[in-house]
Scaffold this motif. Sequence first.
Motif, PDB file in Angstrom:
ATOM      1  N   PRO A 140     -65.355  25.187 -39.515  1.00  0.00           N
ATOM      2  CA  PRO A 140     -65.811  24.208 -40.513  1.00  0.00           C
ATOM      3  C   PRO A 140     -66.114  24.910 -41.838  1.00  0.00           C
ATOM      4  O   PRO A 140     -66.471  26.070 -41.869  1.00  0.00           O
ATOM      5  N   SER A 141     -65.977  24.154 -42.930  1.00  0.00           N
ATOM      6  CA  SER A 141     -66.041  24.828 -44.223  1.00  0.00           C
ATOM      7  C   SER A 141     -67.424  25.365 -44.542  1.00  0.00           C
ATOM      8  O   SER A 141     -67.586  26.123 -45.491  1.00  0.00           O
ATOM      9  N   LYS A 142     -68.445  25.035 -43.758  1.00  0.00           N
ATOM     10  CA  LYS A 142     -69.757  25.599 -44.074  1.00  0.00           C
ATOM     11  C   LYS A 142     -69.781  27.106 -43.861  1.00  0.00           C
ATOM     12  O   LYS A 142     -70.657  27.805 -44.350  1.00  0.00           O
TER      13      LYS A 142
END
Lengths: 425, 506
Positions: free
Chosen positions: A66-68
Amino acid sequence: MKMLTNIWTLILLGFLCSAFPSMEPMRTGALKLHRSQPTERISGSAGDVLDDDPVGRLKVFVYELPSKYNKKILQKDQRCLTHMFAAEIFMHRFLLSSAVRTLNPEEADWFYTPVYTTCDLTPNGLPLPFKSPRMMRSAIQLISSNWPYWNRSEGADHFFLVPHDFGACFHYQEEKAIERGILPLLQRATLVQTFGQRNHVCLKDGSITIPPYAPPQKMQAHLIHEKTPRSIFVYFRGLFYDVGNDPEGGYYARGARAAVWENFKDNPLFDISTEHPTTYYEDMQRAIFCLCPLGWAPWSPRLVEAVIFGCIPIIIADDIVLPFADAIPWEDIGVFVDEKDVPNLDTILTSIPVEVILRKQRLLANPSMKQAMLFPQPAQSGDAFHQVLNGLARKLPHGRSNVYLKPGQKILNWTAGPVGDLKPW
Amino acid sequence: MKLSALHQSYLNRRNNIFRGQAVDPSADGAMKSPAAVFWLALHGLCCLVSLILGFRFSRLVFFLLFSTSATTNLYTVPLQQVAEEASGGSVLHFSSTPAVNQELPVNKTAPRVVVGRHGIRIRPWPHPNPVEVMKAHRIIERVQREQRAQFGVKNPRNLIAVTPTYVRTFQTLHLTGVMHSLMLVPYDLVWIVVEAGGASNETASLIAKSGLTTIHTGVKERMPSLWADRHRFEAKMRLHALKIVRDRKLDGIVMFMDDSNMHSMELFDEIQNVKWVGALSVGILVHSTNVGESSLSDVQKEADNPVIPVQGPACNSSNILVGWHTFNPLPLKEKSANHIDDWGMVLPRKLEWAGFVLNSRLLWKDFSDKPEWMKDLILFDEVDDVESPLLLLKDASIVEPLGSCGRQVMLWWLRVEARTDSKFPPGWVINPPLEITVPSKRTPWPDIPTEHLTVDNSIGAQEQIGVVKRPAKAKGSRSKRSSRSRRKHEARTVETQVSEKQTKQN
């Protein structure tokens, strides 16, 4: 009669074939470092192994996190793209569009996890490593629960980029880093890091050392004509005393930088100071030797700059492991000086025979040497990205060591480490 | 353990300085043990002691007792006496080595490098050793030679420098400049010095200092006094030198180094690229003396000439020679000098000889490969004025433009000569030395900027003596030729006046 002539031609051919490799100027096999510690080297040298093409020799699968873990962190602070730890971001971008990437994890030899652990910056631009263990742990938990490949080998065929000061020990202070040790979950994984020091906790066997990121376009923009005569003997710009953190000296650089200053501040051969000139890159190209002493950590971007600008690096860092040490013959290229010999640096340097110096300069002029130290955008053949892949390819096939675990076998301890690291990120 | 606790408290402080607002959570746990509390108390006591003493006493004690390095030299000198007392005790590793070793896996050897405080090693006499400095210079020289061999000119040819000169006040000044430039040239060199009025001993002694191969000849006639005649005469002297090149069959590149010009070192490297005849851009250092006073029409005319006029080859966009940039003297004609002692500036001719270089083989008599566009030197014996080497060629288009097609200016033209009545100390030696010694704060002349020094010889008033301030542009010195002599003249008399005044005051 015919048989005799045949035998003679065979012998002659055999003789010629065996004579050819010995005519190569570079040595093969085990090499002795000046500290009498033999290191296994791949045959060949700069120009040989550095030119290997990894495409076709390995396949890398890039996990979709995920982009986090990556994009959002980068969006918060764009400085991560230009500081010396930017290799982790550029490696990710390179692998996404590289020919070694495979979308089928079943055929992959190596697995890459794109988590930017060195992108939490202070206002001054220094990365804070306090959340990095938790971030890494959370990423590993994610990939181990969503894909079966982590548990299959407990990470032995996974590689991570940890370009911080002391690698996967995730601390900027050496004592703290040594206390923490490498993150327990990364015990079996291959670490690609800038830190390298022999017999140190934070460098595990099988790690790949890479150079710190230095901006290629900026350095190319400052190139001057090669016939500009090199008139500076030794050049250095940087701190000798870290007044903010170690005012009396003795901690910073283990006292080596302070020793350089105290011994050579009035020596006309040593152009050393703490200034920040705008002509720093041009000056390096006019110098014969460039000092690359350790700071708080043994590595520094000065080595990359010295190689790019053809200035012989003088490495003052005991037991340091330099980037791509298995592919680049660093003792032939640079000068290694023990920290205890720093007061005699001028004697050491002036007693190097001129032919040796000229040879080092010739080796430095090799374009594949310079290319191997850079992370250009877009990637070019022979650059640092490819050297990392070459290093990974040299560790294949996985069948040799106990990479794949038997079903039910568990080695990693998921609860090891300081209590603070176990909190979720 | 004890040491590490103390260490950690110190490091906690360092943490906070290093990272600003960052707080390290994992370090809190170590402070709670009783041993740590005891050491904290001791540390506090030491802090109190240091407050009284005035320096950091606690760190000193620990450093001395538990120093890692066995070397003799420590950083601060006062420590040395205390160190001698402490050296009797055992030398422990300062950092918590046992703790470090416990964390290492068994098969690794103990680290050679320990973390913690190290001494700063200084050798007994930390100053440069002249023998080593000389060795280093030899290394630098060898490296530079290698650089030149690799990136510089391959197969450099000899240079033949032609300099017309004559004995005058500023001859030493100009000729020394040219001589020093030639001494720095890394190629083999022959210097042909042609002197008007016959070869003299002064010139000979001057050029003998250079250590270069020189050919010193003389031309019988003396230098004329009109500038126009001078230019013609110098051309004649250069042709005389070219005849020497032809007769002695000197091989190399002929360049015309006028003794009043300024040459950069890149010039000599660039010239090596010439095949037959080359042309360079020459910067002309003349301009109207007072920019502010020039009329509007003058300014417009100056706009046609570049700000610093440059003579040399002109190329089109594909770097082929199409014409010549020449110096247009018309706007400045009124202000120019005609006579040697004139007040105005000296103007160059349309194309100076200094901007051309020739392959010496063009001058040889029976040279088989001589191109047909080269005229023979004999034709010019009776010619009055050979304005530029272009007249030696039948076809000017074969000239090769050098210096990236004339864009680089590597030599500068300027004529500065002293007036005929100027008095300079012979041999540039002041003997007997000046008697007046003036304290540095008070100079014999005031700092009032004056206008132009007038031509008249009145020396009386002190206000006439002053530093003549010129607009600070690179074309500086053309009008100083008389001011320098004047200043010296008047300085001497002023000094006597000041001394008189001083004696009066005293």
